[in-house]
Structures are given as C-alpha cells and as structure tokens.
Enzyme design. Structure first.
Site, short mmCIF file in Angstrom:
data_model
loop_
_atom_site.label_atom_id
_atom_site.label_comp_id
_atom_site.label_asym_id
_atom_site.label_seq_id
_atom_site.Cartn_x
_atom_site.Cartn_y
_atom_site.Cartn_z
N GLY A 190 0.77 -1.25 0.04
CA GLY A 190 -0.05 0.11 -0.04
C GLY A 190 0.81 1.31 -0.01
O GLY A 190 0.45 2.33 0.54
N SER A 191 2.02 1.17 -0.70
CA SER A 191 2.70 2.55 -0.51
C SER A 191 2.10 3.61 -1.75
O SER A 191 2.28 4.64 -1.11
CB SER A 191 4.21 2.26 -1.00
OG SER A 191 4.22 1.71 -2.16
N ASN A 192 1.77 2.99 -2.68
CA ASN A 192 0.88 3.88 -3.63
C ASN A 192 -0.41 4.61 -2.86
O ASN A 192 -0.78 5.63 -3.15
CB ASN A 192 0.53 3.36 -4.81
CG ASN A 192 1.74 3.46 -5.91
OD1 ASN A 192 2.09 4.31 -6.31
ND2 ASN A 192 2.56 2.17 -5.92
N MET A 210 -4.19 -6.83 -6.78
CA MET A 210 -3.65 -7.78 -7.83
C MET A 210 -4.67 -8.97 -8.20
O MET A 210 -4.09 -10.14 -8.56
CB MET A 210 -2.25 -8.47 -7.02
CG MET A 210 -1.11 -7.58 -6.65
SD MET A 210 -0.65 -6.61 -8.01
CE MET A 210 0.58 -7.57 -8.81
N ARG A 211 -5.93 -8.67 -8.33
CA ARG A 211 -7.00 -9.34 -8.69
C ARG A 211 -7.26 -8.84 -9.90
O ARG A 211 -7.60 -7.69 -10.27
CB ARG A 211 -8.20 -9.50 -8.05
CG ARG A 211 -8.06 -9.98 -6.35
CD ARG A 211 -7.44 -11.42 -6.41
NE ARG A 211 -8.51 -12.21 -6.92
CZ ARG A 211 -8.20 -13.73 -7.11
NH1 ARG A 211 -7.16 -14.03 -6.75
NH2 ARG A 211 -9.16 -14.54 -7.54
N ARG A 257 -15.61 -15.23 -9.06
CA ARG A 257 -15.10 -13.80 -9.30
C ARG A 257 -16.11 -12.74 -9.05
O ARG A 257 -15.89 -11.75 -8.22
CB ARG A 257 -14.39 -13.63 -10.36
CG ARG A 257 -12.79 -14.09 -10.50
CD ARG A 257 -12.09 -13.84 -12.01
NE ARG A 257 -10.88 -14.55 -11.74
CZ ARG A 257 -9.70 -13.85 -11.22
NH1 ARG A 257 -9.68 -13.08 -10.77
NH2 ARG A 257 -8.73 -14.94 -11.32
N HIS A 273 0.42 1.04 -13.03
CA HIS A 273 1.01 -0.21 -13.62
C HIS A 273 2.42 0.23 -13.58
O HIS A 273 2.86 1.12 -14.25
CB HIS A 273 0.33 -0.47 -14.79
CG HIS A 273 0.96 -1.72 -15.43
ND1 HIS A 273 0.81 -2.99 -14.85
CD2 HIS A 273 1.89 -1.90 -16.42
CE1 HIS A 273 1.14 -3.89 -15.64
NE2 HIS A 273 2.09 -3.34 -16.32
N ASN A 301 -5.80 2.85 -12.67
CA ASN A 301 -4.87 1.96 -12.15
C ASN A 301 -3.67 2.40 -12.21
O ASN A 301 -3.37 3.20 -13.42
CB ASN A 301 -5.05 0.77 -12.95
CG ASN A 301 -4.09 -0.46 -12.52
OD1 ASN A 301 -3.87 -0.46 -11.21
ND2 ASN A 301 -3.51 -1.08 -13.43
N VAL A 361 -6.63 -6.43 -19.97
CA VAL A 361 -5.95 -6.04 -18.73
C VAL A 361 -4.70 -4.99 -18.99
O VAL A 361 -4.03 -5.24 -19.95
CB VAL A 361 -5.32 -7.48 -18.34
CG1 VAL A 361 -4.20 -7.32 -17.32
CG2 VAL A 361 -6.36 -8.59 -17.78
C1 GAR Z 1 3.33 -0.90 -7.47
O1 GAR Z 1 4.57 -0.86 -7.98
C2 GAR Z 1 2.35 -1.12 -8.58
O2 GAR Z 1 2.64 -0.28 -9.67
C3 GAR Z 1 2.46 -2.51 -8.88
O3 GAR Z 1 2.36 -2.99 -7.62
C4 GAR Z 1 3.20 -2.33 -6.75
C5 GAR Z 1 2.19 -2.21 -5.47
O4 GAR Z 1 2.95 -1.41 -4.60
N1 GAR Z 1 0.92 -2.73 -9.52
C6 GAR Z 1 0.87 -3.88 -10.20
O5 GAR Z 1 1.82 -4.47 -10.78
C7 GAR Z 1 -0.57 -3.99 -10.92
N2 GAR Z 1 -0.39 -5.05 -11.89
P1 GAR Z 1 2.19 -0.76 -3.32
O6 GAR Z 1 1.33 -1.76 -2.62
O7 GAR Z 1 3.48 -0.39 -2.28
O8 GAR Z 1 1.74 0.46 -4.08
#
Ligand code: GAR
Length: 194
Positions: A12-14, A91-92, A66, A110, A108, A145
């Site tokens: 969850g840093s983003n 990640m779902r 789902r 990515h 989103n 996706v």
């Molecule tokens: C981030 O790097 C995000 O871009 C990536 O997962 C990480 C989550 O980090 N997202 C994906 O790969 C989506 N397919 P976070 O939980 O610290 O934000």
C-alpha cells in the site's frame, strides 16, 4: 471533492501517497474507503492509522466465483458512496461486469511504460528486452488487462547491471509522485463530463 476508494492487495505505498496528497483540502478527491482482498495486507494498517475506513474482503472465501467476490466489494463501495476508484497494487483481475460497472470512474497504476509489458514481471521483462528506460503508467481501467486509455506516464533510466529489484526501487518513488497527479487529472475529467 469526489469520494475515493483505494483498492489494495499488499504494502500500500501508492495508497499512502494518495492519502497524503488528499490531506490537502484542495485535492479533488476525498478518501472514504480502503479495501483489500487480503485481510493481512500491510496497507490496511497504514490506512487505519490515517483514520480512513477500511474493509477486507477475502477473495478466497468466494472460491472461483469472481463476480460474487466483486459484488461483495461493490456493496461496500456503494454504501460508502464511492465516486472514483484507484487501484493501487490490487492484484486481482476484474471481470467485465465490475469493469463495466465502474467504467470511466476507475483508474490503475502499472509499473511499466504501457503499452509495453502488461501483466506481471514488468521490471525483469524491460531489463531482458534491453530497453534504455522503464517507468510507470496511470490509466483508465477498461475490460482488457492494463489496456485502458493512458492518463499519465513517467520514466526512469535502466542502468547497466540493474536487477528487477533495483529497477522497481527506482520506479516506486516516481509512482508515488505520479499517482496523485494523475488521480487529480482523472477527477477533473469526471467533473468535466458531469
Ligand atoms: C506497485 O509497483 C504497482 O505499480 C504495482 O504493484 C506495486 C504495489 O506496491 N502494480 C501492479 O503490478 C498492478 N498489476 P504498493 O502496494 O506499495 O503500492
């Protein structure tokens, strides 16, 4: 301010970067819910510490259904009056039903320069391809996706000897700067449409 839900699966840093940006009352979104498909997601604690309501909906309890999982999420989203969703390390893969329900209201982040490297292992794939740069993209979520219209991107160099971890660590702070900016842009476009 548009009511914002942030969907996470882990660290969850983003999410944290979005919550911090939204502390400014002039930010166009107000976080009303952080939702995780993993009850043990670290980000849930971070959100609770920030005073944001959280919910965990364990996808595993729905087996292969789902849509049932997503209907449970949707109830929480509707109850909270959510107007925009930011996926942040969620990640779902979402079904067409959920994506269509939130089309034009869900974004989103990515970790690649889309349209390159949709899906997983983006950093290693960029290194293996010999690319000179990598980065991150914020996009509208559409049924394909990692396929929706791009809102904003930022890039970093790939350096000699880079590992996937080293590259991910270089991109992550760039994600944290990009996501609030792109979310603000998305909110403006929703408001302009209304
Ligand atoms: C981030 O790097 C995000 O871009 C990536 O997962 C990480 C989550 O980090 N997202 C994906 O790969 C989506 N397919 P976070 O939980 O610290 O934000």
């Amino acid at each position: 301010r548009l009511k914002l839900a942030i969907l996470i699966s882990g660290r969850g840093s983003n999410m944290k970067a979005l919550l911090e940006a939204a502390r400014d009352p002039s930010f166009p979104a107000k976080p009303v819910l952080v939702l995780s498909n993993r009850p043990d997601a670290k980000g849930l604690e971070t959100a609770a510490d920030e005073g944001i309501p959280t919910a965990a909906i364990d996808h595993k309890t729905f087996g292969k259904d789902r849509e049932a999982f997503e209907r449970a999420m949707n109830e929480h989203l509707e109850t909270a009056g959510v107007e925009i969703i930011a996926l942040a390390g969620f990640m779902r893969v979402l079904t067409p039903w959920f994506v269509n329900t939130w089309e034009g209201r869900m974004i989103n982040i990515h970790p690649s320069l889309l349209p390159k490297y949709k899906g997983l292992d983006t950093h290693q794939r960029a290194i293996d391809a010999g690319d000179a740069e990598a980065g991150c993209t914020v996009h509208w979520v559409s049924p394909g996706v990692d396929d929706g219209e791009i809102i904003q991107q930022a890039s970093v160099p790939i350096l000699p000897g880079d590992t996937a971890d080293a590259l991910a660590n270089r991109i992550l702070p760039v994600e944290h700067a990009l996501y609030p900016e792109a979310l603000a842009k998305a909110c403006e476009s929703i408001k302009a449409r209304a």
